[in-house]
Design an enzyme around this catalytic site. Structure first.
Site: not given
Length: 455
Positions: A250-252
């Protein structure tokens, strides 16, 4: 490119080793720790990803005054950190891995703290950003009123990507995109169900609830659904990868989306870039392999050679999702193949509604089709992503759609609901009409013209 990440940080620690024996005290494995790896988590991980990609990453956050904060600062070396006091212990999440597999995780200092203050230095660091990522991890920073007011003001002129948290603050109005995963989206929107239809319904609710310009629901291996004002929901497929640990995906996605928007990409194009970046990240080993990523190979999908109505019936009886799309498919080309492959990933079967020769002539003129319907149907059926073909003779596919009653009807390109009369028909039995990316450089007309030039 200057990307500012604002949000909560934490320290992630991995203890790794082998586990070849059980404890004599209890029937639990004994992990002989041979490696300790620490990394910045939360907003810190987003900033580190951007910095590793060569961007000018600025992290705006709050930090505690303890040993863990010192370790966290060390892991953020190379990232410009503008931090105020958190007034709380630094949260630490420790994972124990045995032979590469997670065994247990224990958390320290993760109780919800009071909303921290926001210094003038922190607010000033938000200025002159090409894009901003608001990474909410439920620690209260993004609930700060001064910070929220500044982000709402900046969102008018700067792409702001808001990655929400179940325990976090409501996104400020006007942000370019909010990126909940499907579980979060269903909870935020109070929508029941699962899969693409539920994600689309949740996106509709959240667009109104949050006042954002777009809501992108990430759906793991099924890609992402883009909900934007005035357009039908668009599903962006993800490359198929094998990943043991989804941590960081999700961060990526959020970081790559912010970069795409900062570069001027439209929301659907930026979503495509972000989905591919997240899959590439996971297929390359995820957080444990940052800095040494390798391309991830897509997997092939199965094929079923039964007739269309039988395929639809058996899929429903098994509790699966029926996906359908339609078109002439005269001179099958790469654009068709990509659209069909994307559509197939949305459910458990893909049925193609194919215009008959007579129908094509009525739509395209007496010189078309170039390839007769039997051959077009055979070519489509030969594709591994197509489960069945249904030929129809009318100028529009409504009758064919009525016979199939698909759960999802797919079109290639950007459409508003009023542009597609079949959207209302599909909705009448609870189905959804969605779009997938269309590749305008590929077209049957252009191929036909090229063939005419070479005789």
């Amino acid at each position: 490119m200057r990307i500012v990440v604002v949000g909560d940080v934490l320290l992630d620690t991995d203890l790794s080793g082998g586990a070849g024996r059980l404890s004599p005290d209890a029937p639990v494995p004994v992990v002989d720790v041979d490696a300790v790896h620490r990394r910045a988590g939360g907003a810190g991980l987003v900033a580190r990803m951007l910095q590793s990609d060569g961007h000018d990453a600025v992290l705006v956050t709050v930090l505690g005054d303890d040993d863990a904060a010192g370790l966290l600062r060390a892991e953020l070396d190379g990232v410009a950190v503008v931090a105020g006091p958190s007034g709380a212990p630094t949260p630490v999440k420790t994972r124990v891995r045995a032979s590469g597999q997670p065994v247990v995780r224990f958390d320290e200092g993760c109780a919800t703290p009071p909303v921290p203050g926001c210094t003038e230095e922190m607010l000033a660091a938000l200025e002159d950003a090409d894009a901003i990522v608001a990474a909410d991890y439920g620690r209260g920073l993004l609930a700060n009123d001064e910070l929220r007011a500044r982000l709402e003001t900046l969102a008018v002129s700067v792409p702001v990507v808001w990655d929400p948290h179940p325990s976090g603050a409501r996104p400020v109005p006007g942000v370019a995109a909010v990126t909940p995963n499907i579980g979060e989206a269903l909870r935020f929107a109070d929508v029941a169900g699962s899969g693409t239809q539920a994600a689309a319904a949740a996106a509709d609710v959240l667009l109104e609830k949050w006042g954002s310009r777009a809501v992108l629901v990430t759906m793991g291996e099924h890609g992402a659904l883009v909900g934007a004002r005035g357009l039908l929901p668009q599903v962006v497929p993800a490359p198929r990868v094998t990943a043991a640990d989804p941590c960081g995906a999700g961060d990526r996605f959020a970081s790559a989306l912010a970069v795409g928007l900062a570069q001027g990409a439209a929301i659907d194009d930026a979503a495509q870039q972000a989905t591919e970046a997240a899959a590439h990240f996971l297929g390359s080993g995820g957080v444990g392999a940052m800095g040494r990523e390798r391309p991830a190979a897509p997997e092939q999908l199965p094929v079923d050679g039964l007739d269309a109505l039988t395929v639809a019936r058996r899929t429903r009886e098994a509790g699966g999702t029926v996906v359908a799309t339609g078109g002439c498919f005269d001179l099958l080309h790469a654009g068709h193949a990509r659209t069909l492959a994307a559509a197939r990933r949305l459910g458990d079967c893909l049925i193609v509604c194919l215009n008959s020769d007579e129908s094509v002539r009525g739509l395209k003129g007496e010189t078309r089709p170039i390839i007769k319907q039997e051959d077009r149907a055979e070519l489509l059926s030969a594709l591994e992503c197509v489960d069945a073909v249904l030929v129809f003779g009318e100028s529009t596919p409504e009758d064919a759609i009525s016979r199939l009653q698909p759960d999802i009807w797919v079109k290639g390109g950007d459409y508003a609901a009023e542009d597609l009369p079949e959207a209302a028909l599909v909705a009448s039995w609870g189905g959804r009409t969605v779009t997938v990316p269309y590749i305008p450089a590929r077209s049957t007309t252009k191929l036909a013209a090229a063939l005419a030039r070479v005789g």
